[in-house]
Scaffold this motif. Structure first.
Motif, PDB file in Angstrom:
ATOM      1  N   PRO A   1       0.831  -1.216   0.000  1.00  0.00           N
ATOM      2  CA  PRO A   1       0.000   0.000   0.000  1.00  0.00           C
ATOM      3  C   PRO A   1       0.861   1.261   0.000  1.00  0.00           C
TER       4      PRO A   1
ATOM      5  N   ARG B   1       2.167   4.765   1.030  1.00  0.00           N
ATOM      6  CA  ARG B   1       2.233   5.356   2.367  1.00  0.00           C
ATOM      7  C   ARG B   1       1.993   6.868   2.277  1.00  0.00           C
TER       8      ARG B   1
ATOM      9  N   ARG C   1      -8.024   9.767   7.412  1.00  0.00           N
ATOM     10  CA  ARG C   1      -7.345   8.487   7.586  1.00  0.00           C
ATOM     11  C   ARG C   1      -8.276   7.326   7.242  1.00  0.00           C
ATOM     12  N   ARG C   2      -9.485   7.354   7.761  1.00  0.00           N
ATOM     13  CA  ARG C   2     -10.435   6.282   7.481  1.00  0.00           C
ATOM     14  C   ARG C   2     -10.754   6.208   5.984  1.00  0.00           C
TER      15      ARG C   2
ATOM     16  N   LEU D   1      -8.856   7.201   3.411  1.00  0.00           N
ATOM     17  CA  LEU D   1      -7.720   6.711   2.633  1.00  0.00           C
ATOM     18  C   LEU D   1      -7.430   5.239   2.904  1.00  0.00           C
ATOM     19  N   GLU D   2      -7.580   4.810   4.139  1.00  0.00           N
ATOM     20  CA  GLU D   2      -7.373   3.398   4.446  1.00  0.00           C
ATOM     21  C   GLU D   2      -8.397   2.539   3.713  1.00  0.00           C
ATOM     22  N   ALA D   3      -9.629   3.021   3.603  1.00  0.00           N
ATOM     23  CA  ALA D   3     -10.652   2.280   2.866  1.00  0.00           C
ATOM     24  C   ALA D   3     -10.320   2.198   1.379  1.00  0.00           C
TER      25      ALA D   3
ATOM     26  N   PHE E   1      -4.739   2.782   1.138  1.00  0.00           N
ATOM     27  CA  PHE E   1      -3.486   3.437   1.499  1.00  0.00           C
ATOM     28  C   PHE E   1      -3.051   3.049   2.910  1.00  0.00           C
ATOM     29  N   ASP E   2      -1.752   3.123   3.156  1.00  0.00           N
ATOM     30  CA  ASP E   2      -1.176   2.982   4.496  1.00  0.00           C
ATOM     31  C   ASP E   2      -1.002   4.404   5.028  1.00  0.00           C
ATOM     32  N   VAL E   3      -1.754   4.768   6.061  1.00  0.00           N
ATOM     33  CA  VAL E   3      -1.880   6.179   6.442  1.00  0.00           C
ATOM     34  C   VAL E   3      -1.301   6.461   7.828  1.00  0.00           C
TER      35      VAL E   3
ATOM     36  N   GLU F   1      -0.525   9.952  10.650  1.00  0.00           N
ATOM     37  CA  GLU F   1      -1.105  11.247  10.998  1.00  0.00           C
ATOM     38  C   GLU F   1      -0.080  12.145  11.666  1.00  0.00           C
TER      39      GLU F   1
ATOM     40  N   TYR G   1       7.402   7.917   3.900  1.00  0.00           N
ATOM     41  CA  TYR G   1       6.130   8.261   3.277  1.00  0.00           C
ATOM     42  C   TYR G   1       6.347   8.639   1.813  1.00  0.00           C
TER      43      TYR G   1
END
Length: 232
Positions: free
Chosen positions: A5, A7, A22-23, A25-27, A30-32, A34, A50
């Motif tokens: 994924p 980053r 974050r939620r 992009l993760e869906a 992506f590896d997120v 903060e 990153y």
């Protein structure tokens, strides 16, 4: 680039904004990570490699510009994308001048945001030709520091206006830039330059850079919107 994924570091002052992005992009795969501010972002970037930074802000201001400048010092090629609630021309131009690679306004389509991030990451991983700071797309090379443009190794003479327009387009290859942003960035906010002036500059650039100006390979038109310097 590996199949892992991508980053992405989400940089936003507000906890809710960071959590929401974050939620999202993760869906999207992506590896997120903060960060609440630029200092923390730089600290996290020393621990994780990153591939892009997504800077969230209601309005792009001087504090955001400082963050972008700090990131550019330590990570000159890392893509920086802004997502903002303010889509004014002045703010967009300020963001691009601060070194931002892309600017998206709310509300946004999640799949479009993912596509913009992945496009920026692909360019980030593309081989770099020459010294840092060069813009290289195909056989066209732009050296901002020396105010120099070459095509297939031969120098191309450009006016300052042509150079400013080309620089803005080449620094964001593959991303359509609107007429209004180009007009403001090339001639200034207070200028009375019109679309016809921009068309003349683009036409001249095509004559100087394209093998067939009537069928441009690089400087393409995005209908009813602006122009794009194609990255493929």
């Amino acid at each position: 680039m590996s199949s892992d994924p991508e980053r992405v570091l989400v940089l936003a002052r507000e906890v809710m904004a960071r959590s929401c992005l974050r939620r999202t992009l993760e869906a999207l795969g992506f590896d997120v990570g903060e960060a609440p501010n630029g200092e923390d972002a730089l600290r996290r970037m020393r621990m994780v490699d990153y591939e892009a930074v997504l800077l969230e802000c209601r309005v792009f201001g001087s504090d955001c510009a400082v963050i972008c400048e700090q990131l550019r010092i330590h990570h000159p090629r890392l893509p920086i994308l802004v997502i903002s609630s303010n889509g004014s021309l002045m703010k967009k131009v300020a963001a691009f001048e601060a070194g931002v690679d892309d600017y998206t306004t709310r509300p946004f389509a999640e799949r479009e945001l993912a596509a913009r991030l992945r496009s920026a990451i692909r360019r980030f991983h593309a081989p770099v030709v020459g010294t840092a700071g060069l813009c290289v797309v195909g056989e066209i090379v732009l050296d901002p520091a020396r105010h120099l443009v070459k095509k297939a190794g031969s120098e191309v003479s450009l006016t300052p206006t042509e150079f400013r327009a080309l620089k803005l387009l080449m620094q964001q290859p593959g991303i359509p830039i609107s007429h209004s942003i180009l007009l403001a960035a090339v001639w200034g906010q207070e200028s009375e330059a019109h679309l016809k002036h921009l068309r003349v500059v683009i036409g001249t650039l095509r004559k100087k850079l394209e093998n067939d100006p009537s069928k441009p390979r690089y400087l393409t038109t995005t209908a009813y919107f602006g122009y794009c310097f194609r990255d493929r």
